[in-house]
Scaffold this motif. Structure first.
Motif, PDB file in Angstrom:
ATOM      1  N   VAL A  15       0.864  -1.182   0.000  1.00 47.51           N
ATOM      2  CA  VAL A  15       0.000   0.000   0.000  1.00 47.51           C
ATOM      3  C   VAL A  15       0.899   1.230   0.000  1.00 47.51           C
ATOM      4  CG1 VAL A  15      -1.759   1.298   1.244  1.00 47.51           C
ATOM      5  CG2 VAL A  15      -1.806  -1.207   1.278  1.00 47.51           C
ATOM      6  N   VAL A  19      -5.833   3.324   1.828  1.00 43.77           N
ATOM      7  CA  VAL A  19      -6.966   2.410   1.844  1.00 43.77           C
ATOM      8  C   VAL A  19      -7.738   2.723   3.116  1.00 43.77           C
ATOM      9  CG1 VAL A  19      -7.734   0.011   1.943  1.00 43.77           C
ATOM     10  CG2 VAL A  19      -5.684   0.603   0.637  1.00 43.77           C
ATOM     11  N   ILE A  31      -8.563  -3.508   5.074  1.00 43.59           N
ATOM     12  CA  ILE A  31      -7.937  -4.608   4.330  1.00 43.59           C
ATOM     13  C   ILE A  31      -8.283  -5.903   5.035  1.00 43.59           C
ATOM     14  CG2 ILE A  31      -5.777  -5.721   3.650  1.00 43.59           C
ATOM     15  CD1 ILE A  31      -4.540  -2.964   3.345  1.00 43.59           C
ATOM     16  N   VAL A  48      -3.482   3.060   5.964  1.00 42.61           N
ATOM     17  CA  VAL A  48      -4.613   2.134   6.039  1.00 42.61           C
ATOM     18  C   VAL A  48      -5.408   2.532   7.276  1.00 42.61           C
ATOM     19  CG1 VAL A  48      -5.361  -0.260   6.288  1.00 42.61           C
ATOM     20  CG2 VAL A  48      -3.307   0.269   4.964  1.00 42.61           C
ATOM     21  N   ILE A  63      -6.345  -3.660   9.402  1.00 38.13           N
ATOM     22  CA  ILE A  63      -5.878  -4.873   8.712  1.00 38.13           C
ATOM     23  C   ILE A  63      -6.397  -6.080   9.479  1.00 38.13           C
ATOM     24  CG2 ILE A  63      -3.892  -6.265   8.012  1.00 38.13           C
ATOM     25  CD1 ILE A  63      -2.298  -3.664   7.723  1.00 38.13           C
TER      26      ILE A  63
END
Length: 168
Positions: A15, A19, A31, A48, A63
């Motif tokens: 990444v 995201v 993710i 993220v 994540i």
């Protein structure tokens, strides 16, 4: 994979941009590596983030490595951030597979929310041992930080801090 077949990503999932996921009154995951997926390494150089709503059973996960997935390493030089509202849980990195053996941080890993419900790293599923390593920042970069609880499993786990701060 979600449609019935296994999925393998050769090399790393990297990444470099952003995201993000957000939800009102529901869970949010940025993710998700699902059952049957194999990703040897996740590299976050960008950002993220996940922001969940409020309520019991609601979770914000930046994540998420689900049970049945294969991920051995997560490396971060960017930001991995999760947040959640009242009565909800935030987890920046959540390994339900038990297979993540190394998390290396040179950036920011942060979970925000109510006390006891803000988890930066959750490795409780790992019974063989995992290492969380915070590396020395490159010259001119901010010192790395982990903010939120770090939860280890039953194995011979290690927390290595070469630079920066850990608060949780």
């Amino acid at each position: 994979g979600a449609l019935g077949g296994d999925v393998t990503i050769a090399g790393a999932l990297t990444v470099n941009g952003v995201v993000s996921s957000s939800a009102d009154e529901a869970s949010a995951t940025a993710i998700r590596i699902g059952d049957g997926a194999t990703v040897s390494e996740i590299k976050v150089n960008g950002g993220v983030s996940a922001e969940a709503g409020t309520g019991n059973g609601v979770r914000g996960s930046a994540i998420l490595v689900e049970d049945g997935a294969t991920v051995s390493t997560i490396r971060n030089t960017g930001t991995i951030v999760a947040g959640a509202g009242e009565d909800a849980v935030s987890v920046a990195i959540l390994d339900q597979s038990g297979g993540v053996g190394l998390i290396e941080n040179g950036g920011l890993v942060r979970a925000t929310g109510e006390a006891g419900s803000a988890i930066a790293i959750d490795l409780r599923a790992n019974g063989s041992g995992a290492t969380v390593r915070q590396i020395v920042a490159l010259e001119g970069d901010d010192a790395p930080r982990i903010a939120g609880d770090i939860l280890f499993g039953s194995g011979a786990d290690r927390l290595e801090v070469a630079d920066g701060t850990i608060a949780g």
